[in-house]
Enzyme design. Sequence first.
Site, short mmCIF file in Angstrom:
data_model
loop_
_atom_site.label_atom_id
_atom_site.label_comp_id
_atom_site.label_asym_id
_atom_site.label_seq_id
_atom_site.Cartn_x
_atom_site.Cartn_y
_atom_site.Cartn_z
N SER A 318 0.83 -1.20 0.00
CA SER A 318 0.00 0.00 0.00
C SER A 318 0.86 1.24 0.00
O SER A 318 1.95 1.27 0.58
CB SER A 318 -0.92 0.01 1.23
OG SER A 318 -1.63 1.23 1.32
N SER A 319 0.33 2.29 -0.63
CA SER A 319 1.01 3.59 -0.62
C SER A 319 0.60 4.40 0.60
O SER A 319 1.19 5.45 0.86
CB SER A 319 0.65 4.37 -1.89
OG SER A 319 -0.75 4.61 -1.93
N LYS A 324 1.52 -3.13 5.23
CA LYS A 324 0.55 -3.98 4.55
C LYS A 324 1.23 -4.76 3.43
O LYS A 324 1.98 -4.19 2.63
CB LYS A 324 -0.60 -3.15 3.99
CG LYS A 324 -1.79 -3.97 3.51
CD LYS A 324 -2.96 -3.03 3.17
CE LYS A 324 -4.24 -3.82 2.91
NZ LYS A 324 -4.16 -4.64 1.71
#
Length: 467
Positions: A318-319, A324
């Site tokens: 995830s950004s 994550k």
Amino acid sequence: MQNRLEHDLIGDREIPADAYWGIHTLRAVENFPITGVPISHYRELVLALALIKQAAAEANRELGLLDERKAEAIAAACGEIRAGALHEAFVVDAIQGGAGTSTNMNANEVIANRALELMGCAKGDYTQLHPNEHVNLCQSTNDVYPTSLRLATHMGIARLVEAMSRLKAHFDAKADEFADVLKMGRTQLQDAVPMTLGQEFRTYAVMLGEDIERLQEAARLMLEINMGATAIGTGICAHPDYAPLVCQHLSKLSGLPLVTSPNLIEATQDCGAFVQVSGVLKRVAVKLSKTCNDLRLLSSGPRAGLGEINLPARQAGSSIMPGKVNPVIPEVVSQVAFEVIGNDVTVTMAAEAGQLQLNAFEPVIAYSLFRSIGHLIAACDTLGEHCVCGITANRDFLKRQVEHSIGLVTALFPIIGYAAATEVAGEAFRSGGSVADIVLERGLMSREQLDAVLQPEALTRPRWVKV
């Protein structure tokens, strides 16, 4: 750059002097800027075309239709292509109008011009050796192209079988590794009865094995060819002995037990074998995606999901959510499966769209089949190497799940009866207690009896335990 002038029924065109392709290929490149994928992208197709043209040259030499010098030059040029040379000269788009004529002519021109060089002549000097009159002798696109698709598809299936076998070996290895890991099986996402994680992973290996067998069956359909059919299957412009002879030479060159179709008119128009292969590829895709769905579900979490297994972390997920990690490998394999299923629809519609003595839509059939095979090969290797081989089991967590699962009561009902088992299950659900403790509290079984019934070997395979 120097050019040479070539002529066809439409007129004259200048061709780069060093190009192995000619005017028919040039027009096809201009007419079909569709996918941007040239036929050279599909190595097996180019190899198949070279095999066919060499077999035809050798058959025509044996029949006395092609002199020794021309036949030798054509065969030598084809040999170079089979060894990997000149593939960059196969430039026409994979999807094209004309039922594959542009592909056949691209091959004829490349082979003719290389053969001319080997004869000491200039490219384009077709008075010495002609793409149509000599390289394409006793042939038509309508037997060359379908036969090349069959050979290329057979080669592709062989590579896919190898990739699936590698993936199967990864699942078999994990099945052995997890053979002693007890867990709860599930039906309809609800707790069912115990099994081992090894049994679960063995299932994925077995599914791959079944599909390998189905692919090998479908591959055998590709061994029936229509060489000698020429335009529509009547064999016009071919020597009466050409069909069996070219099949004999092609079998020897390819190492495949090829046979000539018993009815060349039917074989020239019917694409049923390609539909069959595509259907099996769809089957492979569906089952691969189902397996990937399971891997994503079993690894969901890591804290708020099932969390039974761990997939190897391949990249940040995830950004915005630090830490994550996503199941990216199963996700990409499922996307390949979706594409293959769509390709099957394309093959189906293209096969249905054939009219009378020829199907003009075989190029999109080829494009769809080759993409499906190629992407499935990559998907199998990616799944095996980047995911399955690195999977680990959360053994302690799985053990606790089994011990506290209401599903254990299923193993007890042959002994305490369905009604009593149902009451135990209900109390365990309401109280949060374990099935074993409730059975003991109610005096339904002794500890020794309970231990005998709840042994892993009794829970995970057919076994009637007397108490």
